[in-house]
Design a protein around this motif. Structure first.
Motif, mmCIF file in Angstrom:
data_model
loop_
_atom_site.group_PDB
_atom_site.id
_atom_site.type_symbol
_atom_site.label_atom_id
_atom_site.label_comp_id
_atom_site.label_asym_id
_atom_site.label_seq_id
_atom_site.Cartn_x
_atom_site.Cartn_y
_atom_site.Cartn_z
ATOM 1 N N GLY A 73 33.751 9.908 85.997
ATOM 2 C CA GLY A 73 35.210 9.738 85.563
ATOM 3 C C GLY A 73 35.659 8.503 86.150
ATOM 4 O O GLY A 73 34.895 7.540 86.258
ATOM 5 N N ALA A 74 37.009 8.595 86.435
ATOM 6 C CA ALA A 74 37.652 7.320 86.585
ATOM 7 C C ALA A 74 37.251 6.647 87.932
ATOM 8 O O ALA A 74 37.218 5.331 87.983
ATOM 9 N N PHE A 75 36.991 7.318 89.108
ATOM 10 C CA PHE A 75 36.586 6.724 90.340
ATOM 11 C C PHE A 75 35.242 7.229 90.569
ATOM 12 O O PHE A 75 34.839 7.999 91.237
ATOM 13 N N ASN A 76 34.170 6.469 90.036
ATOM 14 C CA ASN A 76 32.710 6.992 90.189
ATOM 15 C C ASN A 76 32.106 6.238 91.425
ATOM 16 O O ASN A 76 32.826 5.482 91.869
ATOM 17 N N GLU A 118 35.792 13.440 84.304
ATOM 18 C CA GLU A 118 34.503 13.674 85.052
ATOM 19 C C GLU A 118 33.759 14.526 84.099
ATOM 20 O O GLU A 118 34.051 15.719 83.461
ATOM 21 N N ALA A 119 32.420 14.166 84.232
ATOM 22 C CA ALA A 119 31.341 14.967 83.322
ATOM 23 C C ALA A 119 31.112 16.384 83.791
ATOM 24 O O ALA A 119 30.755 17.153 83.107
ATOM 25 N N SER A 120 30.947 16.450 84.891
ATOM 26 C CA SER A 120 30.777 17.844 85.862
ATOM 27 C C SER A 120 31.263 17.740 87.158
ATOM 28 O O SER A 120 31.382 16.757 87.855
ATOM 29 N N ASP A 121 31.361 18.937 87.799
ATOM 30 C CA ASP A 121 31.959 18.750 88.955
ATOM 31 C C ASP A 121 31.155 18.759 90.430
ATOM 32 O O ASP A 121 30.284 19.535 90.442
ATOM 33 N N PRO A 122 31.143 17.622 91.158
ATOM 34 C CA PRO A 122 30.080 17.287 91.827
ATOM 35 C C PRO A 122 30.398 18.400 93.453
ATOM 36 O O PRO A 122 29.280 18.554 93.874
ATOM 37 N N ALA A 123 31.411 18.882 93.494
ATOM 38 C CA ALA A 123 31.734 19.781 94.560
ATOM 39 C C ALA A 123 30.885 20.843 94.496
ATOM 40 O O ALA A 123 30.214 21.492 95.356
ATOM 41 N N THR A 124 30.709 21.449 93.015
ATOM 42 C CA THR A 124 29.979 22.841 92.939
ATOM 43 C C THR A 124 28.401 22.151 92.996
ATOM 44 O O THR A 124 27.701 23.093 93.652
ATOM 45 N N PRO A 136 22.226 16.218 106.362
ATOM 46 C CA PRO A 136 22.670 14.792 106.023
ATOM 47 C C PRO A 136 24.119 14.757 105.227
ATOM 48 O O PRO A 136 24.357 15.632 104.701
ATOM 49 N N ALA A 137 24.498 13.589 105.207
ATOM 50 C CA ALA A 137 25.713 13.357 104.678
ATOM 51 C C ALA A 137 25.429 13.546 102.970
ATOM 52 O O ALA A 137 24.643 12.904 102.352
ATOM 53 N N ILE A 138 26.354 14.110 102.340
ATOM 54 C CA ILE A 138 26.514 14.374 100.747
ATOM 55 C C ILE A 138 28.019 13.891 100.420
ATOM 56 O O ILE A 138 28.701 14.559 100.777
ATOM 57 N N GLU A 139 27.732 12.818 99.726
ATOM 58 C CA GLU A 139 29.051 12.263 99.421
ATOM 59 C C GLU A 139 29.234 12.414 98.046
ATOM 60 O O GLU A 139 28.364 12.255 97.234
ATOM 61 N N ILE A 140 30.542 12.889 97.552
ATOM 62 C CA ILE A 140 30.799 13.231 96.213
ATOM 63 C C ILE A 140 31.972 12.504 95.866
ATOM 64 O O ILE A 140 32.829 11.958 96.332
ATOM 65 N N SER A 141 32.154 12.310 94.483
ATOM 66 C CA SER A 141 33.226 11.807 93.854
ATOM 67 C C SER A 141 34.724 12.227 94.504
ATOM 68 O O SER A 141 34.821 13.435 94.387
ATOM 69 N N PRO A 142 35.583 11.056 94.942
ATOM 70 C CA PRO A 142 36.688 11.852 95.464
ATOM 71 C C PRO A 142 37.724 12.424 94.567
ATOM 72 O O PRO A 142 38.505 13.426 95.158
ATOM 73 N N LEU A 143 37.654 12.268 93.373
ATOM 74 C CA LEU A 143 38.491 12.925 92.508
ATOM 75 C C LEU A 143 38.005 14.240 91.881
ATOM 76 O O LEU A 143 38.295 14.603 90.822
#
Length: 460
Positions: free
Chosen positions: A161-164, A125-131, A111-118
């Protein structure tokens, strides 16, 4: 993801008389991945999401060249920030996959997992969505690969973050509530999703695993909205005491120059109505590389961010972007039009959406004060915009006008094909003549109501 009528490439099955793989029709309800391209009006379409939505400039340029060599050279960025390549043929899909591998681009399965682009860049950013995405895919690999999950199942990981990703709807959404904790919610966007769990990353991953298990148990094709509330509460007994995390700020707009909290700059760029030609994209990337850009981040709302541009090079990049058919300035009217591929790009579409969009921009500027979205849908599927809007849906007889709804909704007025320019001009004039001081176009339409708008449209 709003896609139906999907084909799949059988890499070990039938071939044509030249020994090339052929495409077979597959069940409806999936998204057009590399293994399952979708037939459209201009050939096969493939949708892909590189890991983290991140690409080097070299990788993005390689994709553009592959789109020209294997398809018709048209690429699109969707409303959810995924990349589409158009005009492929059955025998070129495998070649495209090889090109993607050769460029070092990873496209995760499942399935697609979409994360904050920045992610990893924005200091707010409160925490890194890539991790978190990597942890989800690693820990829940088997459950994410279950054939019982709906092909369109979507997961959003929002680090803030700025682009949520507040406006992005999903079956399962994780939102960073602090550096250590994540809120897990289902079925909705940042305002409407139902919270079920909050806790550290390990607990959040476990909660997502439980939701995936519930969905798999319900049967193939079921979505988060189908989960029985009683079953949900049995697994998450504390959910009724949870509340959604209030947004600290509205997400910044995509297009234009943005300065992050640490002073670094990013440039948001949007292809006209989300579509671009490979030659234009390659030229833009070459210029960005020459000016010092380091990376690309695909973003929701049909665009991408250029990362690493020195601030003094941004004006030149903005001028170049306009020259090649991109918007790199905030507030351009075209940002408020959601247009699908239209006739010529989709076999289901009844009109050329982008051609009409340009005519409307010129003829009805009163519509584009930023208060409403104009949705131009070639047919009733409404692939380009999943929210209520001022909508023109293509039909065999002309156009269905929906004043505030979806493409498939009952129309407020039916407009013959030859009268569409007249109708749009009348609609814009009605707003100009009736708008009070300081009133937005959307507020004016709401105040006039269907009766007032339709009276204006029917005047000769």
């Amino acid at each position: 993801m709003g896609i139906e009528a999907v084909t799949a490439i059988d890499r070990t099955g039938e071939t044509d008389r030249h020994g090339r793989p052929t495409a077979k029709i597959r069940a409806r309800g999936a998204c057009p991945a590399l293994a399952a391209p979708m037939p459209t009006g201009d050939g096969l379409l493939v949708r892909l999401r590189p890991a983290g939505g991140a690409l080097t400039l070299s990788q993005f340029s390689s994709l553009a060249r592959a789109a020209a060599a294997r398809g018709n050279g048209i690429l699109e960025i969707t409303a959810r920030g995924n990349l589409q390549i158009r005009g492929l043929r059955a025998e070129t899909v495998g070649q495209l996959a090889a090109d993607i591998d050769a460029a070092g681009i990873t496209v995760p399965d499942g399935p697609a997992i979409e994360i904050s682009p920045l992610h990893g860049i924005d200091p707010e950013e409160a925490s890194d969505p890539a991790t978190m995405e990597l942890a989800l895919r690693g820990t829940l690999r088997d459950r994410l690969a279950s054939p019982r999950l709906a092909p369109k199942l979507s997961i959003v990981v929002d680090g803030g973050g700025a682009f949520n990703l507040l406006a992005l709807s999903a079956d399962i959404r994780l939102v960073a509530s602090s550096h250590a904790d994540w809120l897990v919610a289902i079925n909705g966007d940042g305002e409407t999703a139902t919270p079920v769990s909050v806790g550290p990353a390990e607990a959040a991953i476990s909660a997502v695993g439980d939701i995936l298990s519930l969905l798999a148990a319900l049967g193939q094709g079921r979505r988060a909205r189908h989960i029985d509330p009683a079953l949900l509460r049995a697994r998450f007994p504390a959910m009724d005491s949870l509340r959604a995390i209030p947004s600290r700020a509205a997400s910044m707009p995509l297009s234009g120059l943005h300065r992050l909290a640490d002073g670094k700059t990013v440039l948001g760029i949007r292809p006209e109505f989300g579509q671009m030609r490979a030659a234009d994209l390659t030229a833009l990337i070459d210029l960005a590389s020459a000016h010092g850009a380091a990376a690309i981040r695909l973003a929701p709302d049909r665009g991408f961010f250029l990362i690493g541009l020195p601030a003094d090079t941004v004006p030149a990049m903005q001028i170049a972007a306009t020259k090649h058919g991109f918007s790199a300035q905030a507030g351009e009217s075209s940002e408020h039009i959601a247009a699908c591929a239209g006739a010529g790009g989709c076999g289901s579409a009844f009109y050329e959406t982008r051609t009409l969009a340009r005519r409307i921009l010129a003829a009805a500027p009163a519509l584009f004060d930023g208060s409403l979205t104009l949705h131009l849908s070639g047919c009733a599927k409404g692939c380009a915009h999943a929210r209520p809007a001022l909508t023109l849906t293509g039909t065999a007889e002309g156009y269905d006008l929906i004043l505030n709804g979806l493409a498939a909704d009952r129309p407020d007025e039916r407009i013959a094909g030859g009268r569409i320019d007249f109708a749009i001009e009348r609609l814009a004039r009605s707003i100009e003549d009736n708008r009070s001081a300081g009133e937005s176009a959307a507020a004016c339409l709401t105040r006039l109501g269907a009766t007032g708008v339709l009276e204006a449209l029917r005047q000769e």
